[in-house]
Design an enzyme around this catalytic site. Structure first.
Site, PDB file in Angstrom:
ATOM      1  N   LYS A  66       0.844  -1.208   0.000  1.00 43.99           N
ATOM      2  CA  LYS A  66       0.000   0.000   0.000  1.00 43.99           C
ATOM      3  C   LYS A  66       0.876   1.254   0.000  1.00 43.99           C
ATOM      4  CE  LYS A  66      -3.742  -2.568   2.146  1.00 43.99           C
ATOM      5  NZ  LYS A  66      -4.374  -3.007   3.389  1.00 43.99           N
ATOM      6  N   ASP A 102     -10.770   2.942   4.298  1.00 42.89           N
ATOM      7  CA  ASP A 102     -11.049   1.518   4.101  1.00 42.89           C
ATOM      8  C   ASP A 102     -12.551   1.265   3.954  1.00 42.89           C
ATOM      9  OD1 ASP A 102      -8.915  -0.210   3.828  1.00 42.89           O
ATOM     10  OD2 ASP A 102      -8.449  -0.223   5.965  1.00 42.89           O
ATOM     11  N   GLN A 122      -4.407  -1.675   9.722  1.00 48.23           N
ATOM     12  CA  GLN A 122      -4.194  -2.965   9.064  1.00 48.23           C
ATOM     13  C   GLN A 122      -4.740  -4.110   9.924  1.00 48.23           C
ATOM     14  OE1 GLN A 122      -3.041  -3.506   5.871  1.00 48.23           O
ATOM     15  NE2 GLN A 122      -3.608  -5.620   6.272  1.00 48.23           N
TER      16      GLN A 122
END
Ligand code: NAD
Length: 297
Positions: free
Chosen positions: A54, A121, A98
């Site tokens: 990412k 997200d 994460q």
């Protein structure tokens, strides 16, 4: 049936290029570069790899990124305080926590601590709720990336029977919401299956579009699907492989060779859905920087 393989790497590359150009245009108008703040807890090698991918993508498209790492002994309170600081930092546009987290940290508690306007997200209940009622929102990156693949490969969802296997908050459930909404991306009759579903084959065999996000190698075999189905295999599983230097290889949730005998279109693992997830994260971070979802008044 000759199966066509969906090239997620290629489509993700096109998307990242679009984001790169949009970022250049945004910065060219005098704005600062968008910034993504990643939060990584513990030493899980897969999580480190994902965060690495990412941040690499951020660099490629002109998004600034920083990764804050914490030991897996960090308390809920300490982590919440860190997130609150990131929420208050006006130089940070998007916050990425994460997953998975160590056992004592509950994802939902921490996700709710993230400012929904920085939830790139798309996991915050505010954003999931807005998705469910058809309002502008940060859409969860993996299912949103799958819709981009449908667009690129001209897979029509309207009136089709879509079957989603796996009902997690991050993939299966938002995927089912997106497919079932009566908007341009959806209009599919949608079945959502999970571990309590009885006779899975009875459902999968009816699918025109089958999205599998479980984390179980070879769960779906050729006998469980009908001729011509479009298969999106989201699963990423490490299975031991003596021929590989690493000692393992990555496989999806479908028994690739047997489903290929019937599927018209399928995503490979790796190189299918994974790169799209990262590309959509870039897109969401730019949307956050531009206040596109939640305009400032
Ligand atoms: P999860 O573990 O949170 O949830 C799994 C879901 O599968 C649950 O709803 C469970 O009920 C269901 N399930 C379990 N066994 C089942 C069975 N036998 N039949 C039907 N349903 C069953 O999963 P997740 O976080 O959504 O991840 C699923 C897989 O997708 C994992 O392999 C993960 O690594 C992968 N993943 C890939 C990407 C990507 O970008 N490619 C992104 C996220 C997750």
């Amino acid at each position: 049936m000759a199966t066509n393989i969906i090239d997620g790497k290629k489509v993700a590359g096109i998307l990242r290029q679009q984001v790169r150009e949009d970022v250049q245009e945004w910065v060219g108008r005098g704005n600062r570069h968008p910034k993504l703040q990643a939060i990584l807890i513990g030493n899980d090698p897969a999580s480190r790899t994902y965060v690495g991918a990412k941040t690499k993508a951020c660099k490629e498209v002109g998004i600034e990124s920083e990764t804050a790492t914490y030991p897996d002994t960090i308390s809920v309170r300490e982590l919440k305080d860190e997130i609150i600081n990131f929420n208050r930092d006006d130089d940070i546009d998007g916050i990425l926590l994460q997953l998975p987290l160590p056992g004592h940290l509950h994802p939902s508690q921490l996700i709710e601590t993230i400012d929904h306007r920085k939830d790139v997200d798309g996991f915050h209940p505010m954003n999931v709720g807005r998705l469910a009622v058809g309002q502008p929102t940060f859409r969860s990156c993996t299912p949103a990336g799958i819709l981009e693949l449908f667009r690129y490969y001209s897979v029509m969802t309207k009136g089709k029977h879509a079957v989603v296997v796996g009902a997690s908050n991050i993939v299966g459930s938002p995927m089912a919401i997106m497919l079932s909404r009566e908007n341009d991306n959806g209009k599919a009759t949608t079945t959502l299956c999970h571990k309590y579903t009885r006779n899975l084959t009875q459902h999968t065999i009816q699918a025109d579009i089958l999205v599998v996000a479980v984390g179980s190698p070879k769960l779906i075999t050729g006998q469980m699907i009908k001729e011509g189905v479009v298969i999106i295999d989201v699963g990423i599983n490490r299975v031991s492989d003596a021929d590989s230097e690493k000692g393992y290889k990555l496989v999806g949730d479908c028994d690739f060779d047997s489903v290929c005998e019937k599927a018209s279109l399928i995503t490979p693992v790796p190189g299918g859905v994974g790169p799209m997830t990262v590309a959509m994260l870039m897109k969401n971070t730019l949307l956050a920087a531009k206040n596109s979802i939640y305009p400032k008044d």
